[in-house]
Design a protein around this motif. Structure first.
Motif, short mmCIF file in Angstrom:
data_model
loop_
_atom_site.label_atom_id
_atom_site.label_comp_id
_atom_site.label_asym_id
_atom_site.label_seq_id
_atom_site.Cartn_x
_atom_site.Cartn_y
_atom_site.Cartn_z
N LEU A 35 0.84 -1.20 0.00
CA LEU A 35 0.00 0.00 0.00
C LEU A 35 0.87 1.25 0.00
N VAL A 36 1.98 1.22 0.74
CA VAL A 36 2.92 2.36 0.75
C VAL A 36 3.38 2.65 -0.67
N GLU A 37 3.74 1.60 -1.40
CA GLU A 37 4.22 1.75 -2.78
C GLU A 37 3.10 2.26 -3.70
N LYS A 38 1.92 1.71 -3.54
CA LYS A 38 0.80 2.10 -4.39
C LYS A 38 0.38 3.55 -4.11
N LEU A 39 0.43 3.95 -2.85
CA LEU A 39 0.12 5.34 -2.51
C LEU A 39 1.17 6.27 -3.11
N ALA A 40 2.43 5.89 -3.04
CA ALA A 40 3.51 6.70 -3.61
C ALA A 40 3.29 6.89 -5.11
N ALA A 41 2.78 5.85 -5.78
CA ALA A 41 2.54 5.92 -7.22
C ALA A 41 1.46 6.94 -7.58
N VAL A 42 0.58 7.26 -6.61
CA VAL A 42 -0.44 8.29 -6.87
C VAL A 42 -0.10 9.60 -6.16
N GLY A 43 1.16 9.70 -5.70
CA GLY A 43 1.64 10.96 -5.13
C GLY A 43 1.40 11.16 -3.65
N VAL A 44 1.13 10.09 -2.92
CA VAL A 44 0.86 10.19 -1.48
C VAL A 44 2.00 9.54 -0.72
N LYS A 45 2.65 10.34 0.14
CA LYS A 45 3.76 9.83 0.95
C LYS A 45 3.24 9.33 2.28
#
Length: 81
Positions: A35-45
């Motif tokens: 989920l951390v990686e997927k959130l990063a992919a949409v610009g969420v740290k």
């Protein structure tokens, strides 16, 4: 005879939203690390410990909820059991 304790309304809703998000993560087979990686992919740290804490508490914003659902590709959610 004592009456059963009534769960405060806010806690009920917190638990319901937490369960909805956890169920969608499980349905999609997404771990917190993923989920951390997927959130990063949409610009969420976010960090894995932050996500773990938010979901453990069941306290997070609607924005975070929608960000997570978007990140995992969830386009529909059923609110009833």
């Amino acid at each position: 005879m004592t009456e059963p304790a009534i769960e405060p309304v806010e806690e009920h809703w917190d638990a319901r939203v937490k369960a909805l998000l956890k169920a969608e993560l499980k349905r999609k087979g997404v771990t917190y690390a993923q989920l951390v990686e997927k959130l990063a992919a949409v610009g969420v740290k976010e960090t894995e410990p932050n996500i773990r804490n938010k979901l453990a508490r069941g306290k997070f914003t609607a924005v975070f909820f929608v960000q997570c659902l978007t990140a995992i590709g969830c386009h529909n959610i059923a609110l009833d059991n």
